[in-house]
Design an enzyme around this catalytic site. Structure first.
Site, mmCIF file in Angstrom:
data_model
loop_
_atom_site.group_PDB
_atom_site.id
_atom_site.type_symbol
_atom_site.label_atom_id
_atom_site.label_comp_id
_atom_site.label_asym_id
_atom_site.label_seq_id
_atom_site.Cartn_x
_atom_site.Cartn_y
_atom_site.Cartn_z
ATOM 1 N N TYR A 99 0.855 -1.183 0.000
ATOM 2 C CA TYR A 99 0.000 0.000 0.000
ATOM 3 C C TYR A 99 0.898 1.242 0.000
ATOM 4 C CZ TYR A 99 -3.332 3.540 1.234
ATOM 5 O OH TYR A 99 -4.083 4.694 1.222
ATOM 6 N N LYS A 196 -11.989 -1.575 4.855
ATOM 7 C CA LYS A 196 -12.200 -2.398 3.666
ATOM 8 C C LYS A 196 -13.171 -3.543 3.951
ATOM 9 C CE LYS A 196 -9.352 0.482 1.737
ATOM 10 N NZ LYS A 196 -8.523 1.132 2.669
#
Ligand SMILES: Cc1ncc(COP(=O)(O)O)c(C=O)c1O
Length: 372
Positions: A99, A196
């Site tokens: 990420y 998420k």
């Protein structure tokens, strides 16, 4: 107890005062003290602890197979708090695909915090072993990785980390604890952006660190959350806990749909390459099979041609929404290099998809039209 059952019953319990099954949301910022000046029921001030956050932490520790968990206001707050507990001079190994926010933490803040780092091809245990030094305190891994869906061998990394006196930290956001529990493979700490799949409905931000052991590092990190203040709000804790209740059912459909979409894309002449750990063609499919019970809802693919060709495909979708983030019920597609911005190392012809819970045939029709 099986995962599905834990996900329904952990952090649950009928409310003592009303009999309510759904937990009340405690918004109070402060809690009564007793006559001796101590917290009367275990809580003192909202930044130090909150009943909804505690419920969520119990559930997250239970479903990820850890001793304890610390919830944060975002995945980034979780990762940053952990790094801020490291002693000056500590060295961290960072994956070459992860990420992009964590790469930014390393590049922009590590030096100010007195930390050093080396970027490594984390899927290559030989390269990881070679990059270790006497000061290496953390191997930071992410599996599957964002955005290239790289798979690392968690057991091999745990062995290398522990052999060198370091910890293995794994960002398991893409898989969620329903499909992969890194602690079972030797990881010491697992990070999730609960924004998420754990939240699951594109409406809540949060993060968590799940600790194999409730040890001195756990205490240090909890202290960092209290003092530095990256806390989760009670309402957001409530939403993430609600998301956990349906996690295993959602992950099953995300995985089925993504597999169907990945197979369609892999056979399409305008697609150069598909990155999905469920495909036999994935470079580390065998390791993914060993570590994951299914392969999740995230995939990336290279559109044959240039950045403009990839953007043109994303411009034509109707059912997928062009947006960043992932893990919600609705399907998203993004030109990842645009989202990452300056410094991005993502191929310019890459599109990343978060495959949602719509019918797979409708999603495939949408992509077929966009690629036509
Ligand atoms: C793999 C991964 N880890 C961590 C994060 C950061 O989480 P948050 O946005 O909740 O801070 C993200 C965000 O997209 C992510 O994809």
């Amino acid at each position: 107890m099986h995962f599905e059952t834990k996900a329904i019953h952990s952090g649950a319990g009928v409310d003592e005062s009303t009999g309510a099954l759904a937990a009340p949301i405690h918004l109070s910022t402060t809690f009564e003290r007793n006559e001796e000046g101590e917290p009367s029921r275990g809580f003192s001030y909202i930044r130090d602890g909150n009943p909804n956050v505690v419920r969520l932490e119990e559930a997250l520790a239970a479903i990820d197979g850890g001793d304890a968990a610390i919830a944060f206001g975002s995945g980034m707050a979780a990762g940053a708090a952990l790094m801020q507990t490291l002693p000056r001079g500590a060295h961290v190994l960072i994956p070459d695909d992860c990420y992009y926010g964590f790469r930014h933490i390393a590049e922009e803040y590590f030096e100010r915090w007195g930390l050093a780092f080396t970027i490594v091809a984390m899927e290559d245990p030989g390269a990881v072993r070679q990059a270790m030094n006497a000061e290496t305190k953390v191997i930071w891994s992410e599996s599957p990785s964002n955005p290239l869906l790289k798979i690392v061998d968690l057991a091999a990394l745990a062995e290398i980390a522990h052999g060198g006196g370091a910890l293995l930290v794994t960002d398991g956001t893409f898989a969620s604890p329903a499909l992969q529990r890194p602690i079972e493979h030797g990881a010491d700490i697992v990070l999730h952006s609960t924004t998420k799949y754990l939240g699951g409905h594109t409406d809540v931000q949060g993060g968590v660190l799940v600790f194999r052991k409730r040890d001195a590092l756990f205490d240090d990190t909890l202290h960092a959350r209290k003092i530095i203040g990256g806390v989760l709000s009670p309402f957001n804790a409530w939403l993430v806990l609600r998301g956990i209740r349906t996690l295993s059912a959602r992950m099953r459909v995300h995985s089925e749909n993504a597999m169907a979409v990945a197979r369609f894309l892999a056979a399409h002449p305008r697609v150069e390459e598909v990155f999905y750990p469920g495909l036999e063609s994935h470079a580390r499919h065998d390791i993914a099979r060993r570590q994951m019970s299914a392969f999740g809802g995230m995939l990336s693919f290279l559109v044959r041609g240039t950045r403009a060709d990839a953007l043109a495909v994303a411009a034509k979708v109707r059912l997928f929404t062009r947006a960043t983030s992932l893990g919600g019920v609705e399907s998203l597609i993004e030109h990842r290099a645009s989202s990452e911005g300056p410094g991005s190392t993502t191929p310019e012809n890459l599109l990343r998809a978060s495959v949602g819970l719509e019918h797979a045939d409708d999603l495939i029709d949408d992509l077929a039209r966009a690629l036509a």
